[in-house]
Motif scaffolding. Structure first.
Motif: not given
Lengths: 684, 684
Positions: B416, B421-423, B425, B478, B516, B529-530, B533
């Motif tokens: 991450a 693994q970040i929508v 990202g 992030i 989000s 940002i969800y 995340d």
């Protein structure tokens, strides 16, 4: 709690028993229940084991020596050894065990015992050699197998598999810090897991892990090579027993680049990349022997974990991939005179790629690792007698000495002794004359050829030699022919074939201004000895003698106590004839022995006994090298040695057995008379 | 004749002079005519030389320190140093020599002198590092060049060329028993003769000759590698000066077998020969860097004689040709945790084939040679302060300790932090958001992207980002986004995005049962940002914190004195934001530093200073390894660390600079109030 209060110590004292090991005679007292492998180790008794006492390898077999209890003041043996165990039975079922044999690791002490360790259970077994003058070989190989049980990885105490293996080897085998190659690391993890954390490793000189296999493995093999210019030979030995399980040989394929060494070096000098071709050729021969030996013994090439090499300096360099050009001319500089230990893969040897390979040290530019092998086999450095060792090839390698001092030289004999430069000469092969007798009365000759037991004047000789017939004369045949001609007066002490005897035999024939002598009539073709042949042999034998004489001068002796003839030529010639021709100095004939392939034996000793490697390296460092080419005396000795047997040297021992013709006219009385008085006197 | 009778000694005593060397301050008295290299050697002054005093290499340059004579009580310098010699002039003409410089080997003492040894003439030069908390690097490479003049072979005293070379190295350089590979023997004779018995040899650790060239050779190079899962980087250094002459990098081509390490190990497990493909891929990258670095520096790959490697355990094993399958699952057993020294050819490294290669030791199955490199660079084992070092990748490697005790662990943070693994990202690349600010009043965000210095609310931002535009968010972006959202109240301490603030901003948007937040609108596309995340980062940072906390528990401290953020990620994140999110424990913000590529620096240190190799091996042996996966406390620490910044841990230093939101309701008062009192207290 102190032992005195609990009584534990007293009980323990009651439950102890005496154990005597034979043949070492070591003895000790052990708690009842101690196994005999442990007892042997505690006492330093030489009892073998690969599996470390797990009843797998069967190396620690012992017998109970019932008859000898009284001798050691012990009671009889009934019940003093534990009952045959399930483990022993399993071993017996699987691999066989003689009736009286027990496994030392599973038979335990129950009462006083005399235990015999049979020779095959000793770690340092002896390989007995037949000749009285050489010592037996101790089996103490550089590569040993060790079965080991390794701890599994533990996330609470993370360590590498290699480190746990090293710990297990330290704890179970007492081995110290161990190195390994990356190739071991590449195989390590899989091997440990396949064997469920039991593995066998091969360790080189207690320093380096060179191979690993899952589970138990009991056998490792080694190859001892003697790489000659003409033939390459190898012995395959079981490294645990020392037994030679296969002996193989092949022609050196380098012959296609030149019959003798110097023409091969010339090839390398004249042709770019020629040295690489020569290297590839000899390595090809060496690898062919790997395959042949493995096939003969029914093992895999991969089971071969060690190899040793002897050879002349040029073969030594070529095998190592070193251009031999510097050995082709003065000052004949070796790339190195140290022993070499390297990986099989570095010389492309097709055994186990992780095998270690050992090259015995060369001594000087003309005195190679083959001479080191001869010295290791014949051990002049352990001898009270002063020994002269000669190994004849294109160069004669000459070693003289005793436990105090060893000298070495080489002498440029040329290829005459090998049958080259001789008009009717040939290699030793069926059909070649190897024995000659000349009747001094009739001047008639009879001969014997290789491959036939009959003399040429015996009935059936022609039939027995068959289609091959009589084809020529080999090295040992020439020696006998010339010596017999000399004894019969056909050759004068100065080497001239005496045409004046032509009236007594039709075998003499004039050739321009010289004469020749017919040894044998093979159909239309005569096999004759010509004056040039005599001259070639005179030059060769004079060089050999002069080299030996230089070393004798250095040691200030008139004659050696013993003479060893090494190599194929040395094996085949009759010492008496060699002495009649003056190839070698005078010596009692029963003190002249043939050592066979002593160089190859030296390679085998270095293979089986790692201590012998250190020994020969130490000895070679101490050898005094004599370079005949720069010794001013050599030329004088050479000239003196041209006469038969010699212009001035005495042959008192020989003269007692053989009536030598009178010396040259200007020399005065016969050799036989003047010799005895000077024997053993110091020269300077 | 005794000296007293001849008067020679008295004359000599008259013709002596005092010499002081600076900066060492060593001094002595020498006969007039002594050259300064000799004087320096006699006094143990650190004056370099490759040619051994023959005026060839120019390494022994010195200057006369005229101004300081009075300081040492000496007369002024006129004529106290010999006149500029023909040899020095020849060197100056050929290679240049500054006006005040002299060659120490040819300038001789004529009167009292103060001589300055400039830093570039010292053997053990220092490479100065910019950061105060790390020590400078001593240039003391494992591979050194030695120019040597070898005796020619002499038939009267036959010895091998290698033995005469070894003798020359002993006599001219004080070197002891030297080993060599057969490859040296293969080149030796030609090299010596080509150079007319003058040669330069490269010697590894004073033990082994690894290369030989005819004549003089002054330069040798080394490569220090940091082999990461994503990128492979190398520094090419001049082994005599320590100067880095080229720095190169390449993507790890293994990425085609899987983005992260574990998918590559899976590839190796699922595909027969897959490990070999992975090995070939990484070796290909490593060799590409050999070519790139050599080209950049204008040298030949053959000039590279040493290389060092750091990397995580999987890269370490793959480079060595070891199947990494055991590192893919518990108990994560390394093949070895020892340092490895081997031949370049053994790993197919396309530098000089006789180069030596050194792999720093791995520490445990998840804590690799890269961590060893970080430790060597940051030297926590020399620190009085207790230092926490974190190097974040797919696994975070965590080191905590001081000069008394060092602990190490790895924590499974997952990818991450690297933007996976970040929508929205992405990898750190132009167009990726790397900086974020959110106004707590308006809840408006502004961002900055890689490759552009403007904030998104500044004029010209769109033009400056150009065609690339804003493409996503990278790891450091992030961290800032989440920390700013937390400070603005958009994220609650339990990690929930607070939909209740939807009335104050249109950036919040409902997604099924979560919310989000829009960071930036890039044309038609939102970068948001969800909730998932936030959860991914919470899991990663909780793992990182829990790992650090385990080590802190072991050391019984509540907080480290210093924190070092290593690696690319550590370089780019703002320590404050990392602390706000609770990735790292509390610490004075000015005591949190970024070490850049500390692993690579460690590889460079090991390349330049052989003593550092022994040092890191010794340190690594003493490191206490903590396996987070089997520590029962880890899970509890992990759960506690899910909250922002932490459910229970205090952040007194941070709270002084940043007003943190109140803790979760059940926790009572704000972090800033409760923290101060507990600071520095021991935990158990």
């Amino acid at each position: 709690m102190p032992e005195a209060l609990t009584g534990v110590k007293d009980e323990a004292a009651e439950a102890e028993a005496k154990v005597v090991f034979t043949p070492s005679g070591r003895r000790g007292t052990f708690p009842v229940g101690t196994n005999l492998l442990q007892a042997a180790r505690d006492l330093g008794v030489d009892l073998d084991s690969v599996c470390g006492g797990r009843g797998i390898c069967g190396r620690c077999q012992i017998t109970i020596s019932t008859g000898r209890f009284a001798k050691f003041g012990l009671e009889s043996a009934a019940g003093h050894l534990s009952a045959f165990s399930a483990n022993e039975q399993r071993y017996k079922d699987r691999r066989g065990l003689a009736e009286e044999r027990r496994l030392g690791c599973h038979a335990t002490v129950q009462g006083d015992l005399v235990i015999d360790v049979p020779p095959d259970s000793q770690v340092h077994k002896q390989v007995v050699r037949k000749r009285a003058e050489v010592r037996d070989i101790t089996v103490n190989p550089a590569v040993r197998l060790h079965y080991v049980e390794v701890e599994k990885p533990d996330m609470h105490h993370p360590t590498g598999d290699f480190e746990r293996l090293a710990t297990a080897l330290r704890e179970q085998w007492g081995l110290g810090e161990l190195e390994s190659d990356v190739r071991i690391l590449q195989k390590l993890q899989k091997s440990l897991r396949e064997g469920d954390w039991k593995a066998t490793v091969a360790i080189h000189r207690k320093e380096r892990i060179i191979a690993i296999w899952p589970g138990f493995r009991g056998k490792a093999y080694g190859l001892a090579y003697d790489v000659g210019s003409t033939t390459v030979a190898a012995h395959l030995a079981d490294l645990s027993t020392g037994e030679v399980v296969a002996s193989v040989g092949v022609m050196n394929p380098q012959i296609r680049f030149g019959e003798d060494l110097m023409s091969r070096v010339s090839y390398a000098m004249m042709n770019p990349g020629g040295d690489i071709e020569l290297t590839e050729a000899v390595r090809e021969a060496v690898n062919r022997l790997v395959a042949d030996a493995a096939a003969e013994a029914g093992i895999a090439a991969d089971d071969i974990l060690n190899a040793t090499f002897v050879g002349n300096p040029i073969m030594h360099h070529l095998l190592l991939g070193i251009d031999p050009v510097e050995l082709g001319g003065a000052p004949f500089a070796l790339a190195t005179n140290r022993a070499q230990t390297l990986w099989a893969s570095e010389i492309g040897l097709a055994v186990n790629p992780d095998a270690r390979v050992y090259f015995l040290p060369c001594i000087a530019g003309h005195v190679g690792a083959d001479a080191a092998g001869v010295i290791l086999s014949e051990t002049p450095y352990l001898s009270d007698d002063t020994v002269l060792i000669v190994d004849v090839g294109t160069n004669a390698e000459i070693v003289l000495g005793n436990r105090e001092r060893i000298l070495a030289a080489s002498s440029p004999t040329g290829p005459a002794f090998e049958g080259a430069q001789i008009v009717c000469g040939q290699r030793a092969a069926p059909g070649a004359i190897e024995r000659v007798r000349i009747d001094p009365e009739t001047l008639e000759a009879r001969v014997r050829v290789i491959g036939c037991d009959l003399w040429s004047d015996e009935p059936g000789f022609d039939a027995a030699t068959g289609d091959t017939g009589v084809t020529g004369i080999c090295g040992s045949g020439i020696i006998e022919a010339l010596a017999e001609m000399y004894l019969a007066g056909l050759i004068r002490p100065d080497g001239t074939i005496d045409g004046g005897l032509g009236g007594r035999t039709d075998r003499l024939q004039a050739e321009d201004r010289t004469f020749s002598y017919r040894l044998y009539r093979a159909g239309e073709r005569d096999i004759r000895i010509y004056q040039v042949d005599v001259r070639a042999i005179q030059l060769a034998k004079a060089a050999l003698y002069a080299g030996a004489r230089l070393l004798m001068d250095r040691l200030r002796i008139a004659a050696p106590d013993r003479i060893v003839l090494a190599g194929a030529f040395g094996t085949h010639i009759e010492p008496k004839y060699a002495m009649i021709l003056g190839m070698i100095p005078d010596c009692a004939l029963d003190k002249v022995t043939s050592a066979g392939n002593a160089a190859g034996t030296g390679a085998t000793i270095a293979l089986l006994d790692q201590a012998a490697r250190d020994e020969i390296e130490r000895v070679v460092r101490g050898i005094e090298k004599v370079e005949t080419a720069v010794e001013p005396e050599f030329q004088r000795h050479f000239v003196d040695a041209m006469a038969l047997p010699h212009a001035t040297a005495d042959y008192p021992h020989l003269s007692r057995q053989v009536t030598l013709p009178a010396r040259l006219a200007d020399d005065g009385g016969a050799v036989a008379e003047s010799g005895g008085r000077r024997r053993g006197r110091r020269r300077r």
